[in-house]
Motif scaffolding. Sequence first.
Motif, PDB file in Angstrom:
ATOM      1  N   TYR A 218      39.173  23.636   1.616  1.00 62.26           N
ATOM      2  CA  TYR A 218      38.297  24.998   1.598  1.00 62.26           C
ATOM      3  C   TYR A 218      38.499  25.468  -0.045  1.00 62.26           C
ATOM      4  CZ  TYR A 218      37.271  25.576   6.342  1.00 62.26           C
ATOM      5  OH  TYR A 218      36.618  25.223   7.610  1.00 62.26           O
ATOM      6  N   TYR A 219      37.469  26.146  -0.827  1.00 60.93           N
ATOM      7  CA  TYR A 219      37.718  26.277  -2.088  1.00 60.93           C
ATOM      8  C   TYR A 219      37.503  27.762  -2.084  1.00 60.93           C
ATOM      9  CZ  TYR A 219      37.502  21.331  -3.319  1.00 60.93           C
ATOM     10  OH  TYR A 219      37.946  20.253  -3.383  1.00 60.93           O
ATOM     11  N   CYS A 220      38.156  28.337  -3.124  1.00 69.33           N
ATOM     12  CA  CYS A 220      37.787  29.839  -3.531  1.00 69.33           C
ATOM     13  C   CYS A 220      37.117  29.758  -4.702  1.00 69.33           C
ATOM     14  CB  CYS A 220      39.226  30.635  -3.536  1.00 69.33           C
ATOM     15  SG  CYS A 220      38.904  32.313  -4.052  1.00 69.33           S
ATOM     16  N   ALA A 221      35.822  30.589  -4.719  1.00 67.93           N
ATOM     17  CA  ALA A 221      35.152  30.673  -5.876  1.00 67.93           C
ATOM     18  C   ALA A 221      34.875  32.392  -6.424  1.00 67.93           C
ATOM     19  CB  ALA A 221      33.958  30.050  -5.697  1.00 67.93           C
ATOM     20  N   ALA A 222      34.572  32.349  -7.778  1.00 67.62           N
ATOM     21  CA  ALA A 222      34.357  33.886  -8.181  1.00 67.62           C
ATOM     22  C   ALA A 222      33.001  33.817  -9.294  1.00 67.62           C
ATOM     23  CB  ALA A 222      35.566  34.581  -8.524  1.00 67.62           C
ATOM     24  N   ALA A 223      32.220  34.909  -9.072  1.00 66.23           N
ATOM     25  CA  ALA A 223      31.347  35.089 -10.168  1.00 66.23           C
ATOM     26  C   ALA A 223      31.040  36.342 -10.239  1.00 66.23           C
ATOM     27  CB  ALA A 223      30.126  34.287  -9.799  1.00 66.23           C
ATOM     28  N   ALA A 224      30.800  36.896 -11.377  1.00 62.47           N
ATOM     29  CA  ALA A 224      30.045  38.060 -11.702  1.00 62.47           C
ATOM     30  C   ALA A 224      28.805  38.222 -11.808  1.00 62.47           C
ATOM     31  CB  ALA A 224      30.635  38.528 -13.152  1.00 62.47           C
ATOM     32  N   ASP A 225      28.138  39.481 -11.284  1.00 63.09           N
ATOM     33  CA  ASP A 225      26.548  39.701 -11.284  1.00 63.09           C
ATOM     34  C   ASP A 225      25.845  38.691 -10.480  1.00 63.09           C
ATOM     35  OD1 ASP A 225      27.363  40.653 -14.662  1.00 63.09           O
ATOM     36  OD2 ASP A 225      26.945  41.822 -13.057  1.00 63.09           O
ATOM     37  N   LEU A 226      26.278  38.188  -9.463  1.00 59.49           N
ATOM     38  CA  LEU A 226      25.545  37.053  -8.480  1.00 59.49           C
ATOM     39  C   LEU A 226      24.362  37.840  -7.648  1.00 59.49           C
ATOM     40  CD1 LEU A 226      28.256  35.260  -6.687  1.00 59.49           C
ATOM     41  CD2 LEU A 226      26.558  34.413  -8.182  1.00 59.49           C
ATOM     42  N   VAL A 227      23.338  36.905  -7.947  1.00 58.91           N
ATOM     43  CA  VAL A 227      22.327  37.412  -7.156  1.00 58.91           C
ATOM     44  C   VAL A 227      22.074  36.721  -5.706  1.00 58.91           C
ATOM     45  CG1 VAL A 227      19.753  37.270  -6.773  1.00 58.91           C
ATOM     46  CG2 VAL A 227      20.888  37.708  -9.259  1.00 58.91           C
ATOM     47  N   ILE A 228      22.497  35.483  -5.765  1.00 63.16           N
ATOM     48  CA  ILE A 228      22.458  34.887  -4.711  1.00 63.16           C
ATOM     49  C   ILE A 228      23.895  34.347  -4.143  1.00 63.16           C
ATOM     50  CG2 ILE A 228      21.690  32.834  -3.343  1.00 63.16           C
ATOM     51  CD1 ILE A 228      19.071  32.737  -5.072  1.00 63.16           C
ATOM     52  N   VAL A 229      24.499  34.579  -3.336  1.00 62.69           N
ATOM     53  CA  VAL A 229      25.963  34.240  -2.937  1.00 62.69           C
ATOM     54  C   VAL A 229      26.251  33.147  -2.468  1.00 62.69           C
ATOM     55  CG1 VAL A 229      26.385  36.774  -2.811  1.00 62.69           C
ATOM     56  CG2 VAL A 229      26.033  35.691  -0.813  1.00 62.69           C
ATOM     57  N   ASP A 230      25.518  32.451  -1.854  1.00 62.29           N
ATOM     58  CA  ASP A 230      25.533  31.230  -0.917  1.00 62.29           C
ATOM     59  C   ASP A 230      25.212  29.971  -1.632  1.00 62.29           C
ATOM     60  OD1 ASP A 230      22.915  31.058   1.347  1.00 62.29           O
ATOM     61  OD2 ASP A 230      22.814  31.413  -0.760  1.00 62.29           O
ATOM     62  N   LEU A 231      25.040  30.151  -3.082  1.00 59.20           N
ATOM     63  CA  LEU A 231      24.894  28.809  -3.910  1.00 59.20           C
ATOM     64  C   LEU A 231      26.333  28.538  -4.748  1.00 59.20           C
ATOM     65  CD1 LEU A 231      21.268  29.036  -5.149  1.00 59.20           C
ATOM     66  CD2 LEU A 231      22.085  27.816  -3.206  1.00 59.20           C
ATOM     67  N   ALA A 232      26.600  27.281  -4.614  1.00 59.44           N
ATOM     68  CA  ALA A 232      28.032  26.966  -5.205  1.00 59.44           C
ATOM     69  C   ALA A 232      27.566  26.929  -6.705  1.00 59.44           C
ATOM     70  CB  ALA A 232      28.284  25.528  -4.615  1.00 59.44           C
ATOM     71  N   GLN A 233      26.517  26.499  -7.112  1.00 59.86           N
ATOM     72  CA  GLN A 233      26.244  26.220  -8.489  1.00 59.86           C
ATOM     73  C   GLN A 233      26.232  27.717  -9.137  1.00 59.86           C
ATOM     74  OE1 GLN A 233      24.647  25.370  -6.017  1.00 59.86           O
ATOM     75  NE2 GLN A 233      23.141  23.796  -6.585  1.00 59.86           N
ATOM     76  N   GLY A 234      26.018  28.922  -8.385  1.00 60.78           N
ATOM     77  CA  GLY A 234      26.119  30.198  -8.888  1.00 60.78           C
ATOM     78  C   GLY A 234      27.659  30.634  -9.406  1.00 60.78           C
ATOM     79  N   TYR A 235      28.575  29.875  -9.006  1.00 67.54           N
ATOM     80  CA  TYR A 235      30.078  30.436  -9.343  1.00 67.54           C
ATOM     81  C   TYR A 235      30.710  29.840 -10.609  1.00 67.54           C
ATOM     82  CZ  TYR A 235      29.886  32.888  -4.793  1.00 67.54           C
ATOM     83  OH  TYR A 235      29.511  33.784  -3.864  1.00 67.54           O
ATOM     84  N   ASP A 236      31.587  30.625 -11.477  1.00 68.60           N
ATOM     85  CA  ASP A 236      31.980  30.314 -12.652  1.00 68.60           C
ATOM     86  C   ASP A 236      33.520  29.514 -12.346  1.00 68.60           C
ATOM     87  OD1 ASP A 236      30.305  33.035 -13.673  1.00 68.60           O
ATOM     88  OD2 ASP A 236      29.523  31.099 -14.020  1.00 68.60           O
TER      89      ASP A 236
END
Length: 124
Positions: free
Chosen positions: A94-112
């Motif tokens: 299980y991985y924790c991920a974070a990103a700012a100004d996300l539009v789609i929350v369920d795509l791993a590619q969106g997390y920085d």
Amino acid sequence: QVQLAESGGGLVQAGASLRLSCAASGPIDKKYAVAWFRQTPKKTREFVAAISWKDESTYFGDSVQDRFTISRDSAKNTVYLTMNNLQSEDTAVYYCAAAADLVIVDLAQGYDYWGQGTQVTVSS
């Protein structure tokens, strides 16, 4: 720069509960969403749950919708994933991920930002 550290994984029996923690250091603010993903050797990274730092809106993957909850403690900069009625198919890292100004929350590619992961193993 945001750093994430997961904890709380382990070996449990089917039907048990477990709570994972994701401690964040760095500038987490209302622009951010924090999520949990999981991954097994045979599968791509699967979205589990996410929470908005701004208003605590929550989102869940279909396979965990009725069993898992996600919450945050802003004072501790920590997000929790509470997992109930665990099943063998929940076994994963299980991985924790974070990103700012996300539009789609369920795509791993969106997390920085990503943590190192914590292993959850459910024995049947």
